[in-house]
Design an enzyme around this catalytic site. Structure first.
Site, short mmCIF file in Angstrom:
data_model
loop_
_atom_site.label_atom_id
_atom_site.label_comp_id
_atom_site.label_asym_id
_atom_site.label_seq_id
_atom_site.Cartn_x
_atom_site.Cartn_y
_atom_site.Cartn_z
N ASP A 102 0.83 -1.20 0.00
CA ASP A 102 0.00 0.00 0.00
C ASP A 102 0.87 1.25 0.00
OD1 ASP A 102 -2.20 -1.66 0.15
OD2 ASP A 102 -2.34 -1.52 2.34
N VAL A 103 0.29 2.36 -0.41
CA VAL A 103 1.04 3.60 -0.53
C VAL A 103 1.67 4.03 0.79
CG1 VAL A 103 -0.97 5.09 -0.13
CG2 VAL A 103 0.95 5.95 -1.50
#
Length: 255
Positions: A102-103
């Site tokens: 995930d970012v």
């Protein structure tokens, strides 16, 4: 193979750009300066350097990246930096992330141009264990350990495969998680299901291959064949816990 074709085939440079690099004296072959674009080279045997950086000319290349927060696991360029952009342009051709983080998740991510290897890594049948260091809002309690071992039921009713979790010794509200699958936002959703909240998330190991502790955020290294073989070995959970206790017990203290 011609030198200019070899460089163009293994980098993001066009043949025209390669000839300009040669003209400027930016290319070395086996340690010696080379300006002849027609020089015959062996991609598997000759060492080619561009501006002091060795050009990987092997058919397949796999890198370990220490992914920082704020970038996306994609090859598409846009407003948000991609993980591939941490490699210099001459190394990016054909490279893609084998999986995703995930970012806002940090840590170990593999970048490769080897589709077969990526399939082996991501195949659900192989169940390669992945290990995450998690900073939580609340401590891990025995009920959480039991729930993870039995398979967490997420908010939408999905049951996860059995997983392992253990508190990191001597570190408040920090735990190690072992997963054998990769659902969307899985670690965050699993802790939400046991009324806890993930505040920070770091992937520290895949299979038997731990992240190189010397890699700074955004740094990468080229994996050797022996490193890739370790991906398909399953370590003892207690060994991974000790590894994290040694190298990551103060990881987030200064943030």
């Amino acid at each position: 193979m011609r030198l200019d074709k070899c460089i163009a085939d293994h980098s993001a440079y066009s043949r025209k750009e390669v000839k300009e690099l040669l003209r400027r004296g930016s290319v070395r072959v086996n340690g010696a300066p080379e300006q002849d674009p027609g020089r015959q080279v062996d991609p598997e045997g000759d060492e080619i350097m561009l501006a002091g950086v060795i050009l990987p000319t092997a058919l397949h290349r796999t890198y370990m990246l220490n992914k920082p927060k704020g970038c996306i696991s994609s090859t598409r360029t846009g407003k948000t930096k991609t993980v591939v952009e941490f490699l210099p342009p001459e190394l990016r051709k054909g490279i893609f992330p084998a999986g995703r983080l995930d970012v806002d998740t940090e840590g170990m991510l593999l970048l490769t141009n080897d589709g077969d290897l990526a399939h082996r890594i991501l195949s659900p049948r192989r169940h390669i264990p992945k290990y995450y260091l998690v900073q939580l809002a609340k401590p891990v309690v025995e009920k959480t350990v039991e729930t993870f071992e039995n398979g967490v039921v997420l908010e939408d009713g999905t049951r996860c495969l059995p997983a392992r979790v253990a508190a990191l010794p001597g570190v408040e509200n920090t735990a190690l998680v072992e997963l054998h699958e990769g659902k969307f936002h899985q670690v965050k959703r699993m802790f939400a299901a046991v009324e806890n909240h993930v505040e920070q998330l770091l992937r520290v190991q895949m299979g038997g291959l731990p992240i190189d502790v010397k890699l700074g955020k955004g740094d990468y290294l080229l994996l050797l064949h022996k490193d890739i073989e370790r991906l398909f070995k399953t370590p003892d959970f207690s060994e991974v816990l000790r590894f994290c206790a040694c190298f990551f017990c103060s990881y987030w203290i200064n943030e």
